[in-house]
Design an enzyme around this catalytic site. Structure first.
Site, PDB file in Angstrom:
ATOM      1  CG  ASN A   1      -7.262  52.184 -36.874  1.00 49.64           C
ATOM      2  OD1 ASN A   1      -6.237  52.024 -37.519  1.00 49.64           O
ATOM      3  ND2 ASN A   1      -8.453  52.186 -37.437  1.00 49.64           N
TER       4      ASN A   1
ATOM      5  CB  SER B   1     -11.281  52.809 -38.553  1.00 44.97           C
ATOM      6  OG  SER B   1     -11.325  54.222 -38.744  1.00 44.97           O
TER       7      SER B   1
ATOM      8  CG  HIS C   1     -12.350  48.364 -38.648  1.00 49.80           C
ATOM      9  ND1 HIS C   1     -11.195  48.440 -37.902  1.00 49.80           N
ATOM     10  CD2 HIS C   1     -12.161  49.175 -39.721  1.00 49.80           C
ATOM     11  CE1 HIS C   1     -10.355  49.261 -38.490  1.00 49.80           C
ATOM     12  NE2 HIS C   1     -10.916  49.715 -39.593  1.00 49.80           N
TER      13      HIS C   1
ATOM     14  CD  GLU D   1     -10.014  46.131 -35.076  1.00 52.63           C
ATOM     15  OE1 GLU D   1      -9.185  46.137 -34.161  1.00 52.63           O
ATOM     16  OE2 GLU D   1     -10.480  47.188 -35.564  1.00 52.63           O
TER      17      GLU D   1
END
Length: 291
Positions: free
Chosen positions: A190, A119, A140, A152
């Protein structure tokens, strides 16, 4: 290339979730972990989650039965040799991930694709530690994998077009939506989400508001489905800290400094839901704020 068999390394929350959606979408799945008990627990979790889908009318029993029969334990790393794509979903620790790739690459088919579910960690840097950087990519998934629609895709500097296109087709086949992120620390989700959570922890640390006040404020004042401290517990405070450290180290900006209170909770082993305590205490009938 045609992906038919998917190997997954890590039978925890993320790995079992990826196995769940891959098997449900018709792939053969090889589930590996360093512990046979963890593999069994992961498969049991998948079975339980699919059973709930069946009981709620979201999944046919025939699909559940077929999907469960397509998931096979892979207790030894050599058991992944026949995979067309292997997704690493181990703990968010670069040293651990590098060790896995070192063990994995010699047993894989030279044509097999390799992906990481990281991540936050550099795809380019991890790819360079393997024997196939051109066949390496970041995929991800969001947590919980069966429910969250977004994935992602992150290319390293050496990732070839055929790897990207194969990974994209795989993700789309899982009925997920692809967003493409550049290989910068923490990517898109993130990079935005974790500083917000870290700031919420600072608000708690500085005494601006209590756990309950902060989470209520963001749920009712910003229409968030879950408060940031509740979300941090769900993600895992150790994972939150790891991502903030990657951001702080990678971007050298003081705004990404992990809150000392987050560090203290991790040092105490209060890692959130999975540990029974975090910003909430989950050991009773209902979660109770710990501050």
């Amino acid at each position: 290339m045609a992906i038919q068999t998917v190997g997954i390394i890590g039978a925890g929350q993320m790995g079992s979730g990826i196995a769940h959606v891959a098997a449900q979408s018709g792939y053969q799945v090889l589930l590996h972990d360093i512990s046979g008990d963890r593999i069994e627990k992961g498969i049991a979790t998948i079975n339980g989650n699919m059973a709930r889908q069946v009981s709620s009318g979201k999944l046919d029993e025939s699909v559940r039965s077929r999907a469960m029969s397509s998931i096979r334990p892979a207790p030894a790393i050599q058991d992944l040799a026949g995979a067309d794509l292997v997704i690493e979903a181990a703990t968010e620790d670069e040293t651990v991930k590098r060790k896995i790739f070192t063990q994995l690459c010699p047993v894989l088919n030279p044509e097999a694709l390799l992906a990481t579910n990281t991540s936050s960690i550099s795809i380019t840097r991890m790819a360079a530690q393997t024997d196939r950087p051109e066949r390496f990519i970041g995929i991800h998934f969001m947590n919980p994998v069966p429910l969250m629609k977004l994935v992602e895709l992150v290319r390293g500097i050496a990732t070839e077009d055929f790897t990207f296109e194969a990974a994209k087709a795989f993700v789309v086949s899982l009925d997920k939506t692809v967003t493409v992120a550049e290989d910068f620390p923490a990517f898109i989700v993130n990079r935005i989400l974790l500083p917000m959570i870290n700031e919420a922890i600072y608000v708690l640390y500085e005494g601006v508001g209590s756990v309950e006040a902060i989470d209520t404020a963001m749920k009712l004042g910003a229409n968030h489905p879950m408060g940031p401290l509740q979300l941090a517990d769900f993600i895992g405070l150790d994972t939150c800290l790891s991502i903030m450290q990657v951001l702080h180290d990678g971007l050298s900006d003081s705004k990404y400094r992990p809150c000392p209170l987050l560090v203290k909770y991790v040092e105490a082993g209060w890692l959130g839901r999975k540990a029974g305590r975090g910003f909430y205490d989950y050991r009773g009938e209902n979660p109770v704020p710990t501050r």
